[in-house]
Design a protein around this motif. Structure first.
Motif, mmCIF file in Angstrom:
data_model
loop_
_atom_site.group_PDB
_atom_site.id
_atom_site.type_symbol
_atom_site.label_atom_id
_atom_site.label_comp_id
_atom_site.label_asym_id
_atom_site.label_seq_id
_atom_site.Cartn_x
_atom_site.Cartn_y
_atom_site.Cartn_z
ATOM 1 N N SER A 164 0.828 -1.206 0.000
ATOM 2 C CA SER A 164 0.000 0.000 0.000
ATOM 3 C C SER A 164 0.864 1.259 0.000
ATOM 4 C CB SER A 164 -0.948 0.008 1.203
ATOM 5 O OG SER A 164 -0.237 0.133 2.433
ATOM 6 N N THR A 165 2.009 1.191 0.679
ATOM 7 C CA THR A 165 2.916 2.340 0.685
ATOM 8 C C THR A 165 3.499 2.573 -0.703
ATOM 9 O OG1 THR A 165 3.479 1.875 2.996
ATOM 10 C CG2 THR A 165 4.949 3.344 1.779
ATOM 11 N N ALA A 166 3.902 1.503 -1.366
ATOM 12 C CA ALA A 166 4.432 1.624 -2.727
ATOM 13 C C ALA A 166 3.380 2.178 -3.677
ATOM 14 C CB ALA A 166 4.938 0.265 -3.204
ATOM 15 N N GLU A 167 2.148 1.732 -3.521
ATOM 16 C CA GLU A 167 1.064 2.226 -4.385
ATOM 17 C C GLU A 167 0.810 3.713 -4.150
ATOM 18 O OE1 GLU A 167 -1.477 -1.959 -4.840
ATOM 19 O OE2 GLU A 167 -1.991 -0.514 -3.268
ATOM 20 N N LEU A 168 0.843 4.140 -2.887
ATOM 21 C CA LEU A 168 0.665 5.552 -2.586
ATOM 22 C C LEU A 168 1.806 6.375 -3.179
ATOM 23 C CD1 LEU A 168 -0.738 7.901 -1.118
ATOM 24 C CD2 LEU A 168 0.558 7.276 0.947
ATOM 25 N N SER A 169 3.030 5.896 -3.023
ATOM 26 C CA SER A 169 4.186 6.611 -3.575
ATOM 27 C C SER A 169 4.051 6.769 -5.086
ATOM 28 C CB SER A 169 5.482 5.863 -3.243
ATOM 29 O OG SER A 169 5.682 5.760 -1.852
ATOM 30 N N ASN A 170 3.681 5.698 -5.762
ATOM 31 C CA ASN A 170 3.518 5.765 -7.215
ATOM 32 C C ASN A 170 2.438 6.759 -7.613
ATOM 33 O OD1 ASN A 170 5.501 3.860 -7.635
ATOM 34 N ND2 ASN A 170 4.107 2.173 -8.027
ATOM 35 N N ALA A 171 1.319 6.740 -6.888
ATOM 36 C CA ALA A 171 0.214 7.647 -7.217
ATOM 37 C C ALA A 171 0.625 9.104 -7.062
ATOM 38 C CB ALA A 171 -0.986 7.332 -6.327
ATOM 39 N N THR A 216 18.430 -0.286 5.747
ATOM 40 C CA THR A 216 17.206 0.488 5.991
ATOM 41 C C THR A 216 16.820 1.264 4.746
ATOM 42 O OG1 THR A 216 17.749 0.692 8.348
ATOM 43 C CG2 THR A 216 16.174 2.271 7.443
ATOM 44 N N GLY A 217 17.803 1.912 4.126
ATOM 45 C CA GLY A 217 17.528 2.690 2.930
ATOM 46 C C GLY A 217 17.000 1.846 1.794
ATOM 47 N N ALA A 218 17.538 0.649 1.607
ATOM 48 C CA ALA A 218 17.059 -0.227 0.541
ATOM 49 C C ALA A 218 15.599 -0.597 0.750
ATOM 50 C CB ALA A 218 17.925 -1.487 0.479
ATOM 51 N N GLU A 219 15.206 -0.831 1.995
ATOM 52 C CA GLU A 219 13.813 -1.176 2.275
ATOM 53 C C GLU A 219 12.890 0.032 2.066
ATOM 54 O OE1 GLU A 219 13.213 -3.387 5.867
ATOM 55 O OE2 GLU A 219 14.912 -4.726 5.483
ATOM 56 N N LEU A 220 13.362 1.212 2.450
ATOM 57 C CA LEU A 220 12.562 2.415 2.212
ATOM 58 C C LEU A 220 12.397 2.658 0.716
ATOM 59 C CD1 LEU A 220 14.078 4.867 4.867
ATOM 60 C CD2 LEU A 220 11.967 3.536 5.050
ATOM 61 N N ARG A 221 13.477 2.512 -0.023
ATOM 62 C CA ARG A 221 13.437 2.777 -1.467
ATOM 63 C C ARG A 221 12.501 1.808 -2.175
ATOM 64 N NH1 ARG A 221 13.130 5.494 -5.232
ATOM 65 N NH2 ARG A 221 14.741 6.411 -6.561
ATOM 66 N N ALA A 222 12.381 0.586 -1.650
ATOM 67 C CA ALA A 222 11.509 -0.411 -2.266
ATOM 68 C C ALA A 222 10.041 -0.004 -2.232
ATOM 69 C CB ALA A 222 11.686 -1.756 -1.567
ATOM 70 N N VAL A 223 9.666 0.874 -1.300
ATOM 71 C CA VAL A 223 8.272 1.329 -1.219
ATOM 72 C C VAL A 223 8.121 2.771 -1.700
ATOM 73 C CG1 VAL A 223 7.727 -0.292 0.630
ATOM 74 C CG2 VAL A 223 8.482 2.022 1.224
ATOM 75 N N GLY A 224 9.154 3.289 -2.364
ATOM 76 C CA GLY A 224 9.062 4.612 -2.972
ATOM 77 C C GLY A 224 9.525 5.762 -2.111
ATOM 78 N N ILE A 225 10.086 5.487 -0.937
ATOM 79 C CA ILE A 225 10.613 6.542 -0.074
ATOM 80 C C ILE A 225 12.047 6.827 -0.496
ATOM 81 C CG2 ILE A 225 11.268 7.149 2.290
ATOM 82 C CD1 ILE A 225 8.908 5.353 3.205
ATOM 83 N N ASN A 226 12.325 8.079 -0.836
ATOM 84 C CA ASN A 226 13.646 8.417 -1.374
ATOM 85 C C ASN A 226 14.409 9.430 -0.534
ATOM 86 O OD1 ASN A 226 12.477 10.990 -2.170
ATOM 87 N ND2 ASN A 226 11.612 9.928 -3.943
#
Length: 573
Positions: A133-140, A191-201
């Protein structure tokens, strides 16, 4: 922090509106949608840590205003396109880039992005229910934005953690106790790799404050320690780790929040350091961090600026010290503008204008985005914010986005997000870091290790600690009378309270283990052994049990003075 028409698009290779800015992996590289992403393994983390330790990764990016040393053509391209890009933006679009508000659901977020042209957003737990859901929100949100967004979070690990599904690492003070920059870098990279996987940059970490006040109510174990050299070394390593994962790193809280007894969330702290003390104690971690961004603190330091204004609103501090003296050329972002420390003296309309004129580039979490946006837009149109200052701020924000690859792709794969977070490799790394950080402050009674003796466990997290001890081969007792040794665990209980509880157990040799602030140990003079984990997270409790049982040799060293022991004291010191 807490809650309260661009032109020449093809030539600039910029994403078209609504394109979603391409698909990225957790490392920030563009891939085709059909290409599988690979979880980060321990070996890869170690290799990245080793290579970055040697070359510095991209940790000089903030100071240089660029990434790794570019070729002459790359440098020319970076120097050429951003000023032209900024010149084609409307005043409304420029002002929008300065703001990083909170966000609700996808519909609200899309509408906000389109109306206010915001440069980024910050997530909180309500935005972070699951990886998918986080990845979907980031994409939107990215699809709704004409310019790629910074999508940030306050994921320091330890006691400041907003993302419920990421691998839980111990916080900074545990890392400081390890004395191993490779650990700090590897933990940040994972930690950064996991954040980036859901669109957090962008991550609003690491904390670069040097904590020299045991009574500090807001920093404490969020700091790497009390020694500026140690804090500087670990901050630099953590920054490199985040950047290796494709995540912008933010060092905070400038000019240094480590010696205050007031919480800037609820008041305006005043720090009495002299200029010389600041240069020796507070400045080094920020000077060498190499961060993409530096977060300002809502604190007053009269010997740095006698105006009475908090650092966030001080041109002397932000421009004079951070920009000119320390040479920082990255993005200056305010701490949350919802905090009381920045709202005591000026109105919510005046604060964002003053912050930009002081040298801030990004305005984090305004209490009211419409009010703050209109105030800054009016000030920009009237000249109260000079056009050169506005353009400079926007250009710095765009350079950060360019360095972290956002113009080359922002979309992530929601179907694969869950597989890239909480991996077994990252959990193994978290336990390793926790073990390295367990610090035997003293063992005057030679009661350690505990294996072969019956132990009565009492205090904070006692059920979990007892279970971990049994898993490590230590027998536990149901009462003090049945035990050979008592183990008292504390979690920010205070030195006096801890001492009183230790005295009540004095009929048996007593070990006191601080699972949070190590300052709990300061008055526990009756205890035969003192141990600090600096964390009550699951990896730290397992690590504590493995050290106490004798399975793991303790190697941690105190990152702050505790119980009469200096920084650097530990089991074999």
């Amino acid at each position: 922090m807490t809650r309260r028409g661009l032109g020449q698009r093809a030539a600039l290779r910029l994403p078209s509106p609504g394109s979603g800015h391409g698909l990225v992996t957790g490392f920030g590289s563009i891939v085709r949608a059909s290409r599988p992403s690979t979880p980060v393994g321990v070996a890869m983390v170690a290799a990245l840590a080793a290579s970055l330790a040697g070359c510095g990764g991209d940790a000089e990016a903030g100071k240089r205003g660029s990434g790794p040393a570019p070729t002459s053509s790359q440098a020319a391209e970076r120097a050429d396109w951003i000023p032209g890009y900024v010149a084609r933006l409307t005043p409304a679009e420029k002002v929008g880039q300065l703001f990083v508000p909170t966000v609700g659901d996808a519909a609200q977020g899309r509408a906000m992005v389109r109306r206010y042209h915001v440069g980024g957003v910050i997530y909180f737990p309500e935005n972070l229910r699951t990886p998918r859901s986080t990845a979907e929100l980031s994409n939107a949100l990215q699809k709704a934005s004409k310019i790629p967004l910074t999508i940030g979070v306050d994921e320091e690990q330890g006691i400041v953690s907003r993302t419920p599904f990421v691998t839980r690492f111990p916080g900074n003070m545990t890392l400081g106790a390890t004395g191993r920059p490779d650990d700090a870098q590897a933990a940040a990279q994972a930690t950064g790799a996991e954040l980036r996987a859901v669109g957090i940059n962008q991550n609003y970490a690491p904390d670069a404050d040097v904590n020299v006040n045991p009574a500090n109510p807001v920093i404490g174990i969020r700091s790497f320690g009390a020694d500026p050299g140690l804090v500087a070394k670990m901050t630099h390593a953590a920054v490199a780790g985040y950047q290796q994962a494709g995540v912008a790193a933010t060092a905070k809280h400038f000019p240094g929040h480590g010696d205050t007894a007031t919480d800037s969330h609820t008041g305006l702290p005043v720090i009495r350091h002299s200029r010389a003390t600041w240069e020796r104690l507070d400045a080094p971690p920020f000077a060498s961090a190499g961060a993409d961004a530096v977060m300002s603190a809502h604190i007053v330091v009269p010997k740095l600026d006698d105006s009475g204004d908090p650092a966030t609103l001080s041109k002397t501090v932000l421009t004079g010290l951070l920009r000119q003296k320390l040479g920082f050329q990255g993005v200056i972002v305010t701490d949350s503008l919802q905090m009381e420390g920045v709202r005591e003296k000026y109105s919510d309309r005046a604060v964002p204008v003053r912050a930009i004129n002081a040298g801030a580039d990004q305005l984090l979490m305004p209490p009211s985005l419409p009010v703050a946006y209109q105030a800054v837009l009016r000030a920009a149109k009237s000249g109260r914010i000079p056009q050169a200052r506005l353009d400079d701020a926007v250009a710095r924000i765009l350079r950060l986005k360019e360095r972290r690859g956002l113009f080359r792709g922002t979309q992530v794969d929601p179907a694969k997000a869950a597989d890239q977070v909480g991996t077994s490799e990252h959990h193994a790394l978290a336990l390793s870091v926790a073990e390295h950080g367990v610090t035997v402050v003293s063992d005057d009674g030679n009661v350690l290790p505990l294996k072969g003796r019956s132990v009565y466990v009492t205090g904070a997290k006692s059920a979990r600690v007892g279970a971990a001890l049994r898993a490590a081969g230590v027998k536990t007792a149901g009462s003090l009378g049945q035990a050979d040794v008592a183990l008292l665990t504390t979690l920010n209980d205070g030195a006096s309270g801890t001492a009183a509880r230790a005295r009540a157990l004095a009929s048996k040799p007593t070990v006191v283990a601080a699972l949070g602030a190590p300052y709990d140990l300061d008055k526990a003079t009756r205890a035969k052994a003192l141990v600090a984990t600096f964390s009550s997270a699951a990896p730290a409790i397992t690590a504590l049990a493995r050290v106490l049982s004798g399975q793991v040799k303790p190697t941690g060293k105190l990152p702050v003075p505790v119980a009469g022991k200096p920084v650097g004291a530990g089991a074999d010191s």
